[in-house]
Scaffold this motif. Structure first.
Motif, PDB file in Angstrom:
ATOM      1  N   LEU A 183       0.499   9.076 -10.557  1.00 47.39           N
ATOM      2  CA  LEU A 183      -0.798   9.750 -10.726  1.00 47.39           C
ATOM      3  C   LEU A 183      -1.762   8.860 -11.503  1.00 47.39           C
ATOM      4  O   LEU A 183      -2.927   8.697 -11.107  1.00 47.39           O
ATOM      5  CB  LEU A 183      -0.600  11.077 -11.458  1.00 47.39           C
ATOM      6  CG  LEU A 183      -1.879  11.763 -11.978  1.00 47.39           C
ATOM      7  CD1 LEU A 183      -2.827  12.086 -10.837  1.00 47.39           C
ATOM      8  CD2 LEU A 183      -1.527  13.011 -12.783  1.00 47.39           C
ATOM      9  N   ALA A 184      -1.304   8.278 -12.605  1.00 42.04           N
ATOM     10  CA  ALA A 184      -2.178   7.438 -13.418  1.00 42.04           C
ATOM     11  C   ALA A 184      -2.673   6.222 -12.642  1.00 42.04           C
ATOM     12  O   ALA A 184      -3.853   5.861 -12.723  1.00 42.04           O
ATOM     13  CB  ALA A 184      -1.431   6.992 -14.678  1.00 42.04           C
ATOM     14  N   CYS A 185      -1.783   5.607 -11.861  1.00 42.96           N
ATOM     15  CA  CYS A 185      -2.178   4.441 -11.067  1.00 42.96           C
ATOM     16  C   CYS A 185      -3.190   4.828  -9.989  1.00 42.96           C
ATOM     17  O   CYS A 185      -4.168   4.110  -9.758  1.00 42.96           O
ATOM     18  CB  CYS A 185      -0.941   3.793 -10.442  1.00 42.96           C
ATOM     19  SG  CYS A 185       0.150   2.967 -11.626  1.00 42.96           S
ATOM     20  N   ARG A 186      -2.954   5.941  -9.320  1.00 42.28           N
ATOM     21  CA  ARG A 186      -3.869   6.391  -8.274  1.00 42.28           C
ATOM     22  C   ARG A 186      -5.245   6.740  -8.849  1.00 42.28           C
ATOM     23  O   ARG A 186      -6.279   6.448  -8.243  1.00 42.28           O
ATOM     24  CB  ARG A 186      -3.281   7.618  -7.565  1.00 42.28           C
ATOM     25  CG  ARG A 186      -2.062   7.335  -6.720  1.00 42.28           C
ATOM     26  CD  ARG A 186      -2.444   6.820  -5.331  1.00 42.28           C
ATOM     27  NE  ARG A 186      -1.271   6.664  -4.500  1.00 42.28           N
ATOM     28  CZ  ARG A 186      -0.795   7.606  -3.683  1.00 42.28           C
ATOM     29  NH1 ARG A 186      -1.400   8.794  -3.632  1.00 42.28           N
ATOM     30  NH2 ARG A 186       0.280   7.385  -2.953  1.00 42.28           N
ATOM     31  N   ALA A 187      -5.252   7.391 -10.021  1.00 47.22           N
ATOM     32  CA  ALA A 187      -6.514   7.833 -10.616  1.00 47.22           C
ATOM     33  C   ALA A 187      -7.196   6.728 -11.411  1.00 47.22           C
ATOM     34  O   ALA A 187      -8.356   6.878 -11.813  1.00 47.22           O
ATOM     35  CB  ALA A 187      -6.263   9.043 -11.522  1.00 47.22           C
ATOM     36  N   GLY A 188      -6.490   5.630 -11.657  1.00 46.96           N
ATOM     37  CA  GLY A 188      -7.071   4.536 -12.420  1.00 46.96           C
ATOM     38  C   GLY A 188      -7.281   4.859 -13.885  1.00 46.96           C
ATOM     39  O   GLY A 188      -8.255   4.412 -14.498  1.00 46.96           O
ATOM     40  N   VAL A 189      -6.365   5.656 -14.464  1.00 47.00           N
ATOM     41  CA  VAL A 189      -6.467   6.020 -15.880  1.00 47.00           C
ATOM     42  C   VAL A 189      -5.254   5.478 -16.623  1.00 47.00           C
ATOM     43  O   VAL A 189      -4.198   5.240 -16.022  1.00 47.00           O
ATOM     44  CB  VAL A 189      -6.552   7.554 -16.060  1.00 47.00           C
ATOM     45  CG1 VAL A 189      -7.800   8.104 -15.388  1.00 47.00           C
ATOM     46  CG2 VAL A 189      -5.303   8.243 -15.535  1.00 47.00           C
ATOM     47  N   PRO A 190      -5.366   5.288 -17.940  1.00 46.36           N
ATOM     48  CA  PRO A 190      -4.218   4.789 -18.695  1.00 46.36           C
ATOM     49  C   PRO A 190      -3.170   5.863 -18.940  1.00 46.36           C
ATOM     50  O   PRO A 190      -3.444   7.061 -18.820  1.00 46.36           O
ATOM     51  CB  PRO A 190      -4.851   4.338 -20.018  1.00 46.36           C
ATOM     52  CG  PRO A 190      -6.060   5.197 -20.162  1.00 46.36           C
ATOM     53  CD  PRO A 190      -6.575   5.418 -18.762  1.00 46.36           C
ATOM     54  N   VAL A 191      -1.986   5.411 -19.288  1.00 46.33           N
ATOM     55  CA  VAL A 191      -0.893   6.293 -19.691  1.00 46.33           C
ATOM     56  C   VAL A 191      -0.759   6.222 -21.202  1.00 46.33           C
ATOM     57  O   VAL A 191      -0.746   5.128 -21.785  1.00 46.33           O
ATOM     58  CB  VAL A 191       0.431   5.881 -19.027  1.00 46.33           C
ATOM     59  CG1 VAL A 191       1.626   6.464 -19.773  1.00 46.33           C
ATOM     60  CG2 VAL A 191       0.459   6.312 -17.574  1.00 46.33           C
TER      61      VAL A 191
END
Length: 252
Positions: A183-191
């Protein structure tokens, strides 16, 4: 265990059991009352009903302090990203499903669909727009996490995922699942990784509570740019499990 067969062990065991019974009694009573008085908020916009319903989490924290003599200490608040992203947290007890809210607000949880069927509690939980998945249908569940998670992130909400998939006893390790990282990779947000020792105090099984301090450690955000979900989850697992080794255990 040896500490419970020592001179002070049985008393400690009984004391923690009494604390637990008082706490869980308070938990049941307050969830019934709060669910009933929250019914009028159900038709309201999500922002308003979310604020009101989640005030119950504050009550849970009070119950833990009063009956369990359990406090919370948090480190690493400076690591939180400026905008909401995906939080990947250790899963040891029920504590982290309710009490990460002060530091990641507002948030959406990825949880089992069955929880929404619990009378009163499930009704209120459902009005908070969680991502409720059927863990038996793994492919469909992953699609839900990605699609609904991206919408929640776009709406300015943190998405909290427990990558172990289930509560794990202190000291035990299981394979981390990649859904939250994907999800984070798809949305381009950090973990943002989160380690804690809540399972040492609010136990996974039984009625006992162990007094003490729940230590929460928030790690540096993991950038997902040009990284695969496998790389992100490996980095997350490495940080969380390394941090867990330095967190204190509670007396048995």
């Amino acid at each position: 265990m040896t500490t419970e067969t020592s001179a002070s062990g049985p008393m400690t065991h009984r004391g923690s059991l009494v604390r637990g019974v008082l706490f869980y009694t308070g938990l049941v009573v307050t969830v019934i009352i709060w669910a009933i008085i929250s019914l009028p908020s159900f038709p309201l916009p999500i922002r308003w009903r979310y604020w009101w319903i989640t005030r119950w989490c504050d009550l849970v924290a009070v119950l833990l302090r009063v009956f369990g003599n359990i406090r919370v200490n948090v480190e690493g608040l400076e690591h939180r990203p400026a905008t909401p992203g995906v939080v990947l947290a250790k899963h040891q007890s029920a504590w982290e499903t309710l009490n990460l809210l002060p530091w990641f607000y507002p948030q959406t949880w990825v949880l089992k669909r069955e929880l929404l069927r619990i009378p009163l509690f499930g009704w209120g939980l459902g009005r908070l727009d969680p991502i409720a998945i059927d863990r038996g249908a793994s492919r469909e569940a992953l699609r839900q996490v990605i699609e609904q998670g991206e919408r929640r992130l776009a709406a300015g909400r943190w998405v909290v995922v427990f990558p172990e998939g289930t509560r794990v006893l202190p000291g035990e390790k299981v394979r981390y699942q990649q859904g939250g990282a994907l999800l984070a990779c798809r949305a381009g947000v950090p973990v943002t990784p989160v380690a804690h020792n809540a399972g040492e105090h609010w136990l996974r099984h039984g009625w006992r509570l162990r007094p003490g301090v729940i230590q929460v450690r928030i790690g540096p955000a993991i950038d997902t740019t040009d990284k695969s979900p496998a790389e992100v989850i490996r980095a997350t697992e490495a940080w969380i499990e390394s941090a867990m080794e330095t967190l204190p255990t509670a007396p048995r």
